[in-house]
Structure formats: structure tokens, C-alpha cells
Design a protein around this motif. Structure first.
Motif, short mmCIF file in Angstrom:
data_model
loop_
_atom_site.label_atom_id
_atom_site.label_comp_id
_atom_site.label_asym_id
_atom_site.label_seq_id
_atom_site.Cartn_x
_atom_site.Cartn_y
_atom_site.Cartn_z
N ILE A 1 9.31 36.67 30.37
CA ILE A 1 10.38 37.50 29.80
C ILE A 1 10.45 37.40 28.28
N PHE A 2 10.06 36.25 27.71
CA PHE A 2 10.10 36.16 26.26
C PHE A 2 9.00 37.01 25.63
N ALA A 3 7.95 37.26 26.40
CA ALA A 3 6.87 38.09 25.89
C ALA A 3 7.20 39.59 25.99
N ASP A 4 8.25 39.92 26.74
CA ASP A 4 8.53 41.33 27.03
C ASP A 4 10.04 41.58 27.06
N PRO A 5 10.60 42.12 25.99
CA PRO A 5 12.05 42.34 25.92
C PRO A 5 12.60 43.20 27.06
N GLU A 6 11.78 44.16 27.52
CA GLU A 6 12.24 45.04 28.60
C GLU A 6 12.45 44.24 29.90
N GLN A 7 11.52 43.32 30.17
CA GLN A 7 11.65 42.48 31.36
C GLN A 7 12.86 41.56 31.23
N ARG A 8 13.09 41.05 30.00
CA ARG A 8 14.24 40.18 29.80
C ARG A 8 15.53 40.95 30.07
N SER B 1 7.18 24.20 21.13
CA SER B 1 6.54 24.55 19.86
C SER B 1 7.56 25.21 18.94
N PRO B 2 7.35 25.12 17.63
CA PRO B 2 8.25 25.81 16.69
C PRO B 2 8.36 27.30 16.99
N GLU B 3 7.25 27.91 17.47
CA GLU B 3 7.26 29.34 17.78
C GLU B 3 8.23 29.65 18.92
N GLN B 4 8.21 28.78 19.95
CA GLN B 4 9.12 28.98 21.09
C GLN B 4 10.57 28.84 20.66
N ALA C 1 15.82 33.88 18.17
CA ALA C 1 15.84 35.34 17.97
C ALA C 1 16.57 36.05 19.11
N ALA C 2 16.50 35.46 20.33
CA ALA C 2 17.13 36.08 21.50
C ALA C 2 18.63 35.79 21.56
#
Length: 207
Positions: free
Chosen positions: A80-87, A154-157, A163-164
Motif C-alpha cells: 500500500i505504501f507503493a500505491d496510494p490508490e491501494q492505500r 530505513s530512512p526512506e520508509q 508523508a502519509a
């Protein structure tokens, strides 16, 4: 003594990742306050046998299940973090169900007020069902540092999670009370104790 006429008011407790809202929540419990955590309720609604879990598997496939039939949260989070629509789809499914669980549980509270803890209190709109909002606030650099130490992510996660979530400004706009948690745990407990004594003087969440 019956509690039929007894209606506790609800304090919404929120804060960004790494803000210390879990430590704040634990202190309220130690003080005898009835509390429900949105993350707990989110686990209840996706237990094996519940309709929400079947819908998630139908949408994402059996790869989101662990061997014992429980939801594999890490696998689902990656999707879901890879795809806003799925989230958005997942949130639309779960938020109403989680809300039902939470507010039926809070209604049974026997403390003068009850606490509802949610990282997404503002984003989900559920702050509207509370009578007062307490934001645990922390500078973003400290948020990131604490989260990396605690979760080993990770810092990216961490940045993706930030951001969410609502921005600090959005949270603070909705706050009745703000606790800046940039010190140690004993200090945090002291601040919660002071708020608790104040909250006990309130009727319906307002002075």
C-alpha cells in the motif's frame, strides 16, 4: 450502582510517528483511564474469520497472509505504501469498521473520561467524534531519530510514513492541548499527570 446514566467524554490522543504517543497512552492507563488504541482495533477487525480479512485477501492475494492465516502486516504495508490508490481502498474498507469497534468499546468506559489513541486521528476525521484533542508534538528531526532507533526501518520508509500522516501544522490546528515531548519519559509522565488532573475537572471535555 448502575452506569446507565454515566457517559464519559472522549479525549483523542494523537501525534506523528516517534512522537511518544504510546508512552503517553501507557501513562493514562496507569492512571486508571479507560483507553483504546486504533492500532489494537485495527488488529481486531482483521483477525482470521472477520469479513475485512477476506476482502483484503480477495484484493491483494494470499501473499498478505502468514502461514497461520493471520494478516502479514509488513507485506501489506509494502503493497500500500507503493500505491496510494491501494492505500485509499484499504482505508475506505477499514476506517468505518475500526470506528465501530472503537466507539462501542469507549462507550463502556467507567472512568470520567476515556482516551482514544490514533496516529491518524485527524486524517481519518475521527477527531470529530472526540470532545477534546491532545497532540503529542515533537520536532521532525527527533521523530526520525527515535523511529530509526526503535524500528530499525530505513530512512526512506520513515519519510514515506511521515508523508502519509498529517503534517505537524494540520495536527496542531485541531489540538485543544499540545504536549511537546522532547525530553525524557519521567518528564512526559509528569506532564500527563498534570493534564489528567485538569481533565478530571472537565465536563464533556470543555472547561
Amino acid at each position: 450502582m448502575t452506569t446507565a446514566a454515566f457517559s464519559p467524554w472522549i479525549l483523542g490522543l494523537t501525534g506523528g510517528i516517534g512522537s511518544g504517543k504510546s508512552a503517553a497512552a501507557e501513562r493514562f492507563v496507569e492512571l486508571g483511564v479507560h483507553l483504546v488504541d486504533a492500532d489494537q482495533a485495527a488488529r481486531w477487525v482483521v483477525e482470521p474469520g472477520r469479513p475485512a480479512l477476506a476482502s483484503i485477501v480477495e484484493r491483494f492475494g494470499a501473499g498478505v497472509l502468514q502461514g497461520d492465516g493471520q494478516l502479514d502486516r509488513a507485506a501489506l504495508r509494502q503493497l500500500i505504501f507503493a500505491d496510494p490508490e491501494q492505500r485509499r481502498w484499504l482505508e475506505a474498507l477499514l476506517h468505518p469498521l475500526i470506528g465501530q469497534e472503537i466507539f462501542s468499546y469507549l462507550a463502556k468506559a467507567e472512568s470520567p473520561y476515556a482516551v482514544y489513541v490514533s496516529p491518524l486521528l485527524i486524517e481519518s476525521g475521527q477527531y470529530r467524534k472526540t470532545q477534546r484533542v491532545l497532540v503529542i508534538d515533537v520536532p521532525q528531526a527527533l521523530q526520525v531519530q527515535r523511529t530509526l532507533q526503535r524500528d530499525g526501518t530505513s530512512p526512506e520508509q520513515v519519510q514515506a510514513i511521515l508523508a502519509a500522516q498529517a503534517t505537524r501544522e494540520e495536527r496542531l490546528q485541531h489540538a485543544d492541548d499540545v504536549l511537546v515531548n522532547d525530553r525524557d519519559v519521567p518528564w512526559l509522565h509528569e506532564q500527563i499527570d498534570q493534564l489528567h488532573h485538569f481533565y478530571l475537572t472537565l465536563r464533556g471535555g470543555q472547561p
